[in-house]
Motif scaffolding. Structure first.
Motif, short mmCIF file in Angstrom:
data_model
loop_
_atom_site.label_atom_id
_atom_site.label_comp_id
_atom_site.label_asym_id
_atom_site.label_seq_id
_atom_site.Cartn_x
_atom_site.Cartn_y
_atom_site.Cartn_z
N ASP A 1 0.83 -1.20 0.00
CA ASP A 1 0.00 0.00 0.00
C ASP A 1 0.87 1.25 0.00
O ASP A 1 1.88 1.33 0.72
N GLY A 2 0.50 2.22 -0.84
CA GLY A 2 1.26 3.46 -0.91
C GLY A 2 0.34 4.67 -0.87
O GLY A 2 -0.67 4.67 -0.17
N ASN A 3 0.67 5.68 -1.67
CA ASN A 3 -0.13 6.91 -1.65
C ASN A 3 -1.29 6.89 -2.64
O ASN A 3 -1.97 7.90 -2.82
N GLY A 4 -1.49 5.75 -3.29
CA GLY A 4 -2.65 5.61 -4.18
C GLY A 4 -2.42 6.07 -5.60
O GLY A 4 -3.30 5.89 -6.46
N LYS A 5 -1.29 6.68 -5.90
CA LYS A 5 -1.04 7.17 -7.26
C LYS A 5 -0.63 6.05 -8.21
O LYS A 5 -0.89 6.13 -9.41
N TYR A 6 0.06 5.05 -7.72
CA TYR A 6 0.59 3.95 -8.55
C TYR A 6 1.40 4.51 -9.71
O TYR A 6 1.30 4.06 -10.84
N GLN A 7 2.21 5.51 -9.40
CA GLN A 7 2.98 6.16 -10.44
C GLN A 7 4.00 5.20 -11.07
O GLN A 7 4.02 5.02 -12.29
N SER A 8 4.83 4.57 -10.25
CA SER A 8 5.83 3.66 -10.79
C SER A 8 5.20 2.42 -11.38
O SER A 8 5.55 1.99 -12.48
N MET A 9 4.25 1.82 -10.65
CA MET A 9 3.64 0.58 -11.14
C MET A 9 2.79 0.84 -12.38
O MET A 9 2.76 0.02 -13.30
N GLY A 10 2.12 1.97 -12.41
CA GLY A 10 1.36 2.32 -13.61
C GLY A 10 2.28 2.54 -14.80
O GLY A 10 1.96 2.13 -15.93
N ASN A 11 3.43 3.16 -14.55
CA ASN A 11 4.41 3.32 -15.63
C ASN A 11 4.82 1.97 -16.20
O ASN A 11 4.99 1.82 -17.42
N LEU A 12 4.99 0.99 -15.32
CA LEU A 12 5.45 -0.33 -15.78
C LEU A 12 4.41 -1.05 -16.63
O LEU A 12 4.76 -1.91 -17.43
N LEU A 13 3.13 -0.69 -16.48
CA LEU A 13 2.12 -1.25 -17.38
C LEU A 13 2.24 -0.66 -18.77
O LEU A 13 1.87 -1.29 -19.77
N LYS A 14 2.73 0.57 -18.86
CA LYS A 14 2.93 1.23 -20.16
C LYS A 14 4.29 0.89 -20.76
O LYS A 14 4.44 0.77 -21.97
N ASN A 15 5.29 0.82 -19.91
CA ASN A 15 6.66 0.55 -20.34
C ASN A 15 7.29 -0.37 -19.30
O ASN A 15 7.67 0.09 -18.23
N PRO A 16 7.41 -1.67 -19.60
CA PRO A 16 7.85 -2.64 -18.59
C PRO A 16 9.35 -2.64 -18.31
O PRO A 16 9.82 -3.44 -17.50
N ASN A 17 10.10 -1.77 -18.95
CA ASN A 17 11.54 -1.72 -18.71
C ASN A 17 11.82 -0.98 -17.41
O ASN A 17 11.27 0.09 -17.15
N VAL A 18 12.69 -1.55 -16.59
CA VAL A 18 12.93 -1.00 -15.26
C VAL A 18 14.42 -1.02 -14.94
O VAL A 18 15.17 -1.87 -15.43
N GLY A 19 14.85 -0.04 -14.14
CA GLY A 19 16.21 -0.01 -13.61
C GLY A 19 16.15 -0.05 -12.10
O GLY A 19 15.35 0.67 -11.49
N LEU A 20 16.95 -0.93 -11.48
CA LEU A 20 16.97 -1.07 -10.03
C LEU A 20 18.37 -0.80 -9.50
O LEU A 20 19.35 -1.27 -10.07
N LEU A 21 18.44 -0.05 -8.42
CA LEU A 21 19.72 0.24 -7.77
C LEU A 21 19.64 -0.22 -6.32
O LEU A 21 18.82 0.27 -5.54
#
Length: 199
Positions: A87-107
């Motif tokens: 649960d977060g702030n309800g925006k799903y900004q990062s997760m929503g982005n991944l539905l549009k563009n599934p490429n991700v960078g992790l550090l």
């Protein structure tokens, strides 16, 4: 798969040529892999946080912090990792982005041990993933099929001591407190959110 010098674009090459690092960059790129080594697996399995970069439908980036207790990231195999979305702030900004563009960078950064690791991959999201049972409070599971794994120089990583883990991380047999911002936005919370009742 090892990166080769021609994998660099003209922006990379501009600075490599400007500062005389073309050969160095090519050699460093050859250290990249699509698979995790034993010590990298252990590093990820012990991690309690990482940073995640995504891009939206316009190509604009954002970076988010993901945290949990050590072990909240599952190394599925040498080419795939998985983690829960809480649960977060309800925006799903990062997760929503991944539905549009599934490429991700992790550090991944270990501030206590002064080490870091970078991963790139392609994401899939599943509310019925078999790993759901492992994570208390998970909304869904994010799996990352790795396309690039490479260690980063840790010389600029500042050394910190861990003082306390977040009390808000979902844990079995424990109820997390309600964050203050949810109390302030109580009327806007979805049905079923415990903070709506004022708890």
């Amino acid at each position: 798969m090892s990166a080769k010098v021609h994998d660099f674009h003209d922006g990379n090459l501009h600075f490599q040529e400007r500062f005389g690092t073309v050969k160095l960059a090519e050699r460093v790129a050859q250290r990249a892999s699509e698979r995790l080594k034993k010590e990298q697996r252990e590093f990820i399995e012990q991690a309690d946080m990482f940073f995640m970069a995504t891009c939206d439908h316009r190509g604009l980036p954002t970076c988010s912090y993901k945290g949990g207790d050590p072990g909240f990231i599952t190394v599925v195999d040498d080419g795939c990792i998985a983690f829960p979305n809480y649960d977060g702030n309800g925006k799903y900004q990062s997760m929503g982005n991944l539905l549009k563009n599934p490429n991700v960078g992790l550090l991944f950064v270990d501030f206590v041990g002064q080490a870091r690791l970078r991963l790139q991959g392609v994401v899939s999201i599943d509310e019925d993933d078999e790993l759901m049972a492992k994570y208390e409070g998970a909304q869904f599971i994010v799996r990352v099929a790795l396309t690039e794994v490479y260690p980063n120089c840790a010389r600029y990583v500042h050394k910190y001591d861990l003082v306390e883990r977040s009390v808000y991380v979902p844990r079995k047999n424990a109820s997390a407190p309600t964050p203050e911002w949810k109390r302030e936005l109580r009327d806007y919370l979805p049905e079923g959110d415990p903070a709506r009742s004022g708890d």
